[in-house]
Scaffold this active site. Structure first.
Site, short mmCIF file in Angstrom:
data_model
loop_
_atom_site.label_atom_id
_atom_site.label_comp_id
_atom_site.label_asym_id
_atom_site.label_seq_id
_atom_site.Cartn_x
_atom_site.Cartn_y
_atom_site.Cartn_z
N ARG A 76 31.03 28.61 1.58
CA ARG A 76 31.17 29.05 0.80
C ARG A 76 32.48 28.38 -0.96
O ARG A 76 32.75 27.82 -1.68
CB ARG A 76 33.30 30.11 0.84
N SER B 169 29.02 37.45 -3.29
CA SER B 169 29.72 36.60 -2.59
C SER B 169 28.72 35.68 -1.74
O SER B 169 28.19 33.85 -2.43
CB SER B 169 30.21 36.82 -1.30
N PHE C 50 28.68 37.53 9.98
CA PHE C 50 27.64 39.43 9.88
C PHE C 50 25.16 39.07 9.96
O PHE C 50 25.42 39.76 10.75
CB PHE C 50 27.88 39.92 8.47
N GLN D 75 35.70 36.34 9.81
CA GLN D 75 34.34 36.29 8.82
C GLN D 75 33.31 34.44 8.95
O GLN D 75 33.01 34.08 8.47
CB GLN D 75 35.07 36.16 7.55
N ASP E 89 39.94 33.81 5.34
CA ASP E 89 39.87 35.21 5.76
C ASP E 89 39.88 35.18 7.41
O ASP E 89 39.97 36.08 7.43
CB ASP E 89 38.50 35.61 5.02
N HIS F 154 28.73 31.44 3.59
CA HIS F 154 29.96 31.25 4.12
C HIS F 154 30.75 31.09 5.23
O HIS F 154 30.76 31.07 6.71
CB HIS F 154 30.41 32.89 3.58
N GLU G 70 23.11 45.49 8.85
CA GLU G 70 22.42 44.07 8.95
C GLU G 70 21.48 44.10 9.19
O GLU G 70 20.53 43.53 9.37
CB GLU G 70 23.37 42.76 8.93
#
Lengths: 288, 324
Positions: B177, B47, B93, B131, B127, B119, B68
């Site tokens: 994204r 991704s 994240f 996210q 999502d 993203h 992470e």
């Protein structure tokens, strides 16, 4: 106190000499924290032999060339134990002994927690617990990528093992077969708020690391006859496994009124207590 | 804010690839020229597009799994041992879960490690808020010594990844994204801390970053149709902000609108406002996410509903002009 120049691979001091040095270092630690008026005596006194073993017998390092690219790395993840590390670094020839009296004072290279901006010989900044193993993994990976054979040692506190990041790191290190990484747990069974068993007991520690794919060894962390061989073995071929040395220690070791008393996790001794502690350690020195 | 009250902008931009994809391409270029580059990811390599690097340089790529915090610490250790690590994951994240580690092991000791959060913003779409990173500018700008970037298109992204590698010190870049409108060409040059100016209108300045630059250019065209001449500054570097370009815009235009795909708390608008207040105070309007979390929907629907598209920038320009 004499300054010892350690050259790569050199075995310099006998166990008996190291025991006397450990005693003198404990006196130095009490003086430093007493003069600073704050700091962490309990966990500093528990880790003295666990620092002496590496710096005086096992680590490949050279105080005359502190940034030597192929030096072994040592990270004190339990950053609050830095008075002991500073005292050992002074004995090893990295810091002038006179500087020890400036611990925690404005402009001192000896910050309250290890800070390589002020003391470049330190390998990492620490103090937010649970992070040292990850940083050590980065160094161990770099050694492998660069085809260098230096070893990375990380000393962690038993309390900080409660941080989940350690177990992310434990999974990663064994999965990637980082046998060039060794974790030393200063297992003094206490943390700030009290005894581990009354807070969140990480026991059984060795079994946990073993389940995570590590080679483990349990030792008496004050017995240099156990500390040094454990470290030396960890530095050798270990079948691809990272090593975890679970070192049983006594918090406040060497000062009777501090031993096994969680109150001394992060409190500086007052002048009379400094005097009493030094008197006790000096008396003990006569038996060594 | 209802999407029906504002007419759709007519100026359409040609879509290129997503900035995250440009990041992956740039990583490969870097990997070929610099053997010290090491790339880390946290189970989102396909991704974030760091998988492109993984494919060509498997020995210099480490997936850390969904961890992470550990990844940020490893990046620090690699950099301290002389490597040049790029660590990527979704922005939300990477920044939120790795924050203490990035602060403690990277920002505070001033370690030369690079972080790329993909993203970013609400344009990840369906999502939903778990996210959607709407606070990464603020978090990363609050780390002393960090450079914070958000490129607007693929060419900007690609060039800035190279600038990241050249810069000695910690850097964070947000990528997006969705496909990003093409604004630049392969020969355009980008420097950290230097805004790109589009047009030299003197009625108002629109200062935007990331996907908002495309909307700002649409707004600029629409305003021009109505006789309002605006300039657009692509503020791809949110920190250190280009204070001289902002001061010049304030002086020339006397009114500023900022546009960002981020909460208005501590983002681009706040950084610009500080520069404006310090250099040449003029009225400002801020376009951004208003103290809320978004929801699941298509990126276009979300950008519209949360007030981030060109018509909202037009509206903000008209509002600020009244305060001139």
């Amino acid at each position: 106190m004499s300054t010892l120049a350690v050259t790569p691979g050199q075995k310099t001091e006998s166990i008996a000499e190291l025991k006397r040095r450990a005693n003198r270092l404990r006196i130095e630690i009490i003086k430093m924290i007493g003069a600073a008026g704050s700091g962490h005596p309990g966990g500093s006194l528990s880790e003295v032999e666990l620092l002496l073993g590496p710096y005086f017998r096992v680590l490949r390092h050279n105080p005359k060339d502190p940034q030597w690219a192929n030096r072994d790395r040592f990270i004190l993840s339990k950053g609050h134990g830095c008075p002991a590390l500073y005292a050992v670094l002074a004995d090893a020839g990295y810091i002038d002994h006179a500087v020890l009296a400036t611990l925690r004072k404005l402009g001192s290279p000896l910050q309250g927690h290890p800070d390589k901006r002020f003391l470049p010989v330190l390998e990492a900044n620490t103090g937010s617990l649970g992070q040292g193993i990850s940083v050590g993994i980065g160094m161990a990976l770099a050694a492998r990528l660069d085809k260098k054979d230096y070893h990375t040692f990380v000393m962690v506190g038993d309390g900080e093992i409660q941080e989940g990041q350690n177990w992310e790191a434990a999974m990663f290190a064994s999965y990637h077969k980082l046998q060039n990484l060794t974790v030393i747990v200063d297992y003094n069974h206490q943390q700030l708020d009290g005894f581990l068993k009354d807070i969140l007991d990480p026991a059984p520690l060795a079994e946990k690391f073993e389940a995570f794919g590590w080679r483990t060894v349990e030792i008496d962390g004050h017995n240099l006859d156990q500390v040094i061989p454990a470290l030396e073995t960890a530095r050798q071929e270990t079948g691809g496994k990272p090593t975890c040395i679970v070192a049983n220690t006594i918090k406040g070791k060497g000062v009777s009124f501090m031993e096994n008393n969680p109150e001394w996790h992060g409190v500086a001794p007052k002048p009379d207590q400094v005097a009493a502690a030094i008197a006790e350690l000096e008396a003990a020195a006569k038996t060594l | 804010m209802s999407s029906t009250t504002v007419p759709k902008a007519k100026f359409e931009l040609k879509m290129g690839v997503a900035t995250r994809e440009a990041y992956g391409q740039a990583l490969v270029e870097l990997g070929r020229s610099n053997p010290n580059i090491v790339v880390l990811d946290a189970d989102l390599a396909k991704s974030t597009f760091s998988a492109k690097f993984q494919k060509e340089f498997p020995d210099r790529f480490f997936t850390c799994g969904i961890a992470e915090a550990n990844m940020a610490g490893i990046a620090s250790g690699l950099a301290l041992a002389g490597k040049l690590p790029f660590a990527s994951s979704f922005a939300v994240f990477l920044c939120d879960k790795g924050y203490d580690q990035i602060r403690m092991c990277v920002a505070y000791p001033g370690v030369n490690a690079k972080f790329v959060g993909s993203h970013g913003g609400i344009s990840i779409g369906e999502d939903g808020p778990s996210q959607q990173s709407v606070e990464d500018y603020a978090l990363m700008c609050a780390l002393a010594g960090f450079v914070v970037l958000n490129p607007s298109d693929e060419f900007c992204a690609r060039a800035l990844v190279h600038r990241m590698a050249e810069h000695v010190g910690p850097v964070y870049m947000r990528t997006g994204r969705p496909k990003a409108p093409i604004i630049y060409g392969p020969d355009d040059k980008f420097e950290i801390g230097k805004a790109k100016q589009h047009g030299d209108g003197r009625d108002a300045a629109i200062i935007a970053c990331g996907l908002e630059v495309g909307y700002a250019l649409q707004a600029q065209a629409q305003l021009a149709d109505e006789g309002i001449q605006a300039r657009v500054l692509d503020m791809h570097t949110i920190k250190p902000i280009d204070e001289s370009a902002i001061a010049q815009a304030a002086q020339d235009c006397g009114a500023i609108v900022t546009a960002e795909e981020h909460l208005l708390d501590g983002g681009l608008g706040s950084q610009v406002a500080r520069a404006v207040a310090r250099t040449h105070p003029v009225p400002m309007e801020l376009v951004g996410i208003q103290n809320t979390y978004a929801e699941s929907a298509s990126p276009d629907q979300l950008m519209e509903k949360y007030g981030l598209t060109a018509p909202y920038i037009v509206k903000a320009v008209k509002a600020v002009l009244k305060r001139k």
